[in-house]
Enzyme design. Structure first.
Site, PDB file in Angstrom:
ATOM      1  N   GLY A 148       0.790  -1.219   0.000  1.00 31.30           N
ATOM      2  CA  GLY A 148       0.000   0.000   0.000  1.00 31.30           C
ATOM      3  C   GLY A 148       0.821   1.266   0.000  1.00 31.30           C
ATOM      4  O   GLY A 148       0.434   2.262  -0.618  1.00 31.30           O
ATOM      5  N   LEU A 207      -5.733  -5.337  -3.899  1.00 28.40           N
ATOM      6  CA  LEU A 207      -6.010  -4.457  -5.031  1.00 28.40           C
ATOM      7  C   LEU A 207      -6.735  -3.170  -4.680  1.00 28.40           C
ATOM      8  O   LEU A 207      -6.730  -2.237  -5.481  1.00 28.40           O
ATOM      9  CB  LEU A 207      -6.789  -5.222  -6.110  1.00 28.40           C
ATOM     10  CG  LEU A 207      -6.100  -6.476  -6.677  1.00 28.40           C
ATOM     11  CD1 LEU A 207      -6.883  -7.024  -7.861  1.00 28.40           C
ATOM     12  CD2 LEU A 207      -4.666  -6.181  -7.091  1.00 28.40           C
ATOM     13  N   ARG A 212      -5.841  -1.038  -2.520  1.00 30.80           N
ATOM     14  CA  ARG A 212      -4.897  -0.010  -2.089  1.00 30.80           C
ATOM     15  C   ARG A 212      -3.542  -0.099  -2.784  1.00 30.80           C
ATOM     16  O   ARG A 212      -2.802   0.889  -2.806  1.00 30.80           O
ATOM     17  CB  ARG A 212      -4.690  -0.092  -0.571  1.00 30.80           C
ATOM     18  CG  ARG A 212      -3.973  -1.342  -0.102  1.00 30.80           C
ATOM     19  CD  ARG A 212      -4.049  -1.520   1.408  1.00 30.80           C
ATOM     20  NE  ARG A 212      -3.253  -2.649   1.877  1.00 30.80           N
ATOM     21  CZ  ARG A 212      -3.607  -3.929   1.775  1.00 30.80           C
ATOM     22  NH1 ARG A 212      -4.752  -4.252   1.198  1.00 30.80           N
ATOM     23  NH2 ARG A 212      -2.830  -4.891   2.240  1.00 30.80           N
ATOM     24  N   LYS A 228       5.017  -9.611  -6.255  1.00 30.30           N
ATOM     25  CA  LYS A 228       4.729  -8.173  -6.239  1.00 30.30           C
ATOM     26  C   LYS A 228       5.819  -7.374  -6.944  1.00 30.30           C
ATOM     27  O   LYS A 228       5.529  -6.384  -7.625  1.00 30.30           O
ATOM     28  CB  LYS A 228       4.560  -7.685  -4.798  1.00 30.30           C
ATOM     29  CG  LYS A 228       3.251  -8.103  -4.164  1.00 30.30           C
ATOM     30  CD  LYS A 228       3.067  -7.464  -2.799  1.00 30.30           C
ATOM     31  CE  LYS A 228       1.708  -7.826  -2.213  1.00 30.30           C
ATOM     32  NZ  LYS A 228       1.497  -7.218  -0.880  1.00 30.30           N
ATOM     33  N   ASP A 252       5.226  -3.178   6.992  1.00 35.53           N
ATOM     34  CA  ASP A 252       4.055  -3.172   7.876  1.00 35.53           C
ATOM     35  C   ASP A 252       4.282  -4.024   9.117  1.00 35.53           C
ATOM     36  O   ASP A 252       3.363  -4.627   9.621  1.00 35.53           O
ATOM     37  CB  ASP A 252       2.831  -3.677   7.096  1.00 35.53           C
ATOM     38  CG  ASP A 252       1.518  -3.407   7.824  1.00 35.53           C
ATOM     39  OD1 ASP A 252       1.488  -2.478   8.646  1.00 35.53           O
ATOM     40  OD2 ASP A 252       0.540  -4.129   7.583  1.00 35.53           O
ATOM     41  N   ASN A 253       5.542  -4.087   9.588  1.00 36.47           N
ATOM     42  CA  ASN A 253       5.771  -4.836  10.827  1.00 36.47           C
ATOM     43  C   ASN A 253       6.966  -4.265  11.583  1.00 36.47           C
ATOM     44  O   ASN A 253       7.881  -3.689  10.998  1.00 36.47           O
ATOM     45  CB  ASN A 253       5.952  -6.335  10.550  1.00 36.47           C
ATOM     46  CG  ASN A 253       7.244  -6.646   9.846  1.00 36.47           C
ATOM     47  OD1 ASN A 253       8.291  -6.787  10.472  1.00 36.47           O
ATOM     48  ND2 ASN A 253       7.189  -6.747   8.516  1.00 36.47           N
ATOM     49  N   CYS A 288      17.321   8.490  14.997  1.00 39.25           N
ATOM     50  CA  CYS A 288      16.957   7.258  14.301  1.00 39.25           C
ATOM     51  C   CYS A 288      15.745   6.652  15.012  1.00 39.25           C
ATOM     52  O   CYS A 288      15.270   7.170  16.024  1.00 39.25           O
ATOM     53  CB  CYS A 288      18.132   6.281  14.256  1.00 39.25           C
ATOM     54  SG  CYS A 288      18.454   5.392  15.809  1.00 39.25           S
ATOM     55  N   CYS A 301      16.325   5.821  18.649  1.00 38.38           N
ATOM     56  CA  CYS A 301      16.371   6.966  19.561  1.00 38.38           C
ATOM     57  C   CYS A 301      15.007   7.191  20.194  1.00 38.38           C
ATOM     58  O   CYS A 301      14.906   7.550  21.368  1.00 38.38           O
ATOM     59  CB  CYS A 301      16.785   8.230  18.811  1.00 38.38           C
ATOM     60  SG  CYS A 301      18.490   8.275  18.257  1.00 38.38           S
ATOM     61  N   CYS A 360      -2.314  -3.360   9.096  1.00 39.37           N
ATOM     62  CA  CYS A 360      -3.501  -3.059   8.293  1.00 39.37           C
ATOM     63  C   CYS A 360      -4.289  -4.320   7.961  1.00 39.37           C
ATOM     64  O   CYS A 360      -5.488  -4.253   7.694  1.00 39.37           O
ATOM     65  CB  CYS A 360      -3.113  -2.306   7.027  1.00 39.37           C
ATOM     66  SG  CYS A 360      -2.135  -3.246   5.848  1.00 39.37           S
ATOM     67  N   CYS A 415     -11.776 -15.629  16.624  1.00 37.78           N
ATOM     68  CA  CYS A 415     -11.542 -14.345  15.961  1.00 37.78           C
ATOM     69  C   CYS A 415     -11.072 -14.646  14.545  1.00 37.78           C
ATOM     70  O   CYS A 415     -11.235 -15.762  14.053  1.00 37.78           O
ATOM     71  CB  CYS A 415     -10.520 -13.498  16.722  1.00 37.78           C
ATOM     72  SG  CYS A 415      -8.846 -14.174  16.705  1.00 37.78           S
TER      73      CYS A 415
END
Length: 441
Positions: A83, A113, A115, A128, A172-173, A213, A216, A230, A395
């Site tokens: 994304g 697709l 995003r 990808k 994303d991690n 950084c 920090c 996400c 869940c």
């Protein structure tokens, strides 16, 4: 007889077309190779095509011909082709960055697709990086697109990052964020870091001209159960588009040595209110483990162990409970649902996700937030006490259900009720093991 001749002619024409297509592909590849060779040997001036293509930005006082030449000579590695990485890579290619590397371990899925707009229905199933390369080469054949179909690790990070001037963190991690930060500090490279979740986004630049950084600001990682990506929390595609485009902007400013780079500042975007805010960050930490004058971390470490979570957003599974507090979806299906035995199933997804799909057996929907905040725990306890039935919790992926069980178990025991049990792997495991037609998202 005429019909047979017609079929033969069709076959001949189809063979001819296949041959011509192959020849065309070879010619196109030869042209690409020639153009790349020409570009590498002509970085001191702009050709007529480049002047026409980039004219609208060259006329800006902040860029000019010399600025465009800087962009042409520059190299950028975009880590993550999702994304954030898609819009970042798109605008970097459009701006004429001479060499763009794209690194990602994943393949294109239908869920991407909405995003990740460099991918299409036709590229679902492809890597990808291949999908992005195909799109960018059609957009701008005068630049070089390098692909790295790999997962970034402590073993390969330095070698992969070293050939590039600027690194864009579009991951994303948490584990990969620490890895990228430390590698960029060790290699003395600026890191343009963005994130997007739900209707909000953030952006900053680390390790640039004396700025802080990532370590920090965050010397220790957050607890794994507190981290939401996400895939779990959701995100609107337009939010990733905004942040990814801004990552490209910051990268361009760094290459041009322009003022206003987001080093030492954090940009916050609220999509619901369409509002931007700038926050001043703490300065570089004198005792930072990696970027201080006397660092204690001088080489890359095991970041999955350091963070207590996997360096991937692919169905990351937590293990918070003892085996006796859990049950497989197969055992639950065969031993309870299919057997028709009375029990109470609690689905802890939010209302939107619950509306998308539910397991059979009329589960009760109590969102995880309502359990952890004790807003509806009394309701659950009263229901379990009245019915005197075993309670199972489900869940999406089997993580939030563990949090719910861990929170509820002592409350149940206080009332002499059997503790609830978690369905291992959640709805994803149900689709893989029990019902392949059950929706997965």
């Amino acid at each position: 007889m005429g019909e047979m001749n017609g079929e033969g002619q069709i076959e001949v024409l189809e063979n001819d077309i296949r041959t011509l297509r192959k020849q065309l592909q070879e010619k196109v590849q030869q042209l690409k190779t020639l153009k790349k060779h020409f570009q590498k040997n002509c970085i001191t001036k702009l050709n007529n095509d480049e002047i026409a293509r980039y004219s609208r930005q060259i006329i800006l006082s902040e860029i000019g011909v010399q600025g465009q030449l800087k962009l042409k000579k520059a190299s950028v590695l975009v880590v993550g082709a999702g994304g954030l990485g898609c819009p970042a890579a798109l605008y970097l290619a459009g701006a004429g960055i001479g060499r763009i590397g794209v690194l990602d371990y994943d393949e294109v899925e239908l869920t991407n697709l909405h995003r990740q707009l460099l991918h299409t229905e036709a590229t679902v199933g492809l890597t990808k990086v291949t999908s992005v390369q195909s799109y960018l080469e059609q957009l701008n054949s005068q630049i070089e697109i390098e692909t790295h179909h790999a997962q970034l690790t402590s073993e390969n990070a330095l070698a992969l990052l070293e050939p590039y001037d600027v690194v864009v963190d579009a991951t994303d991690n948490v584990a990969t964020r620490y890895l990228l930060n430390d590698a960029c500090v060790l290699l003395r490279k600026p890191l343009v870091s963005g994130s997007a979740l739900q209707l909000e986004g953030q952006l900053t630049v680390y390790n640039y001209r004396g700025g802080p950084c990532y370590r920090c600001l965050f010397p220790t990682p957050p607890p794994p159960e507190s981290v939401t990506n996400c895939g779990d929390g959701g995100v609107l595609g337009a939010i990733t588009g905004v942040i990814g485009a801004l990552q490209a902007l910051e990268t361009i400013k760094i290459i041009l040595s322009n003022e206003g780079v987001l080093a030492g500042r954090l940009l916050l975007f609220d999509g619901q209110q369409s509002a931007f805010r700038n926050l001043k960050l703490r300065p570089k930490k004198p005792t930072c483990a990696v970027c201080s004058e006397a660092p204690t971390l001088t080489k890359l470490i095991d970041y999955e162990q350091f963070c207590g979570m996997r360096a991937t957003d692919k169905d990351a599974a937590l293990t918070l409970l003892e085996p006796c507090e859990r049950i497989s979806v197969r055992d639950y299906h065969d031993g309870w649902l299919a057997a028709g035995r009375d029990h109470l199933l609690v689905d802890v997804r939010n209302a939107n996700q619950y509306e998308m799909c539910q397991l059979p057996g009329a589960p009760v929907n109590v969102p995880i937030e309502d359990i952890l905040s004790n807003r509806r725990t009394e309701e659950l306890l009263a229901r379990a006490q009245q019915a005197q039935l075993p309670v199972y919790v489900v869940c999406r992926r089997g993580n939030d259900s563990q949090l719910a069980v861990r929170h509820l178990a002592p409350l149940f025991r206080e009332r002499n009720l059997p503790a609830p049990r978690d369905l291992i792997g959640g709805l994803h495991a149900w689709t893989k093991t029990i019902d392949p037609n059950f929706p997965i998202y």
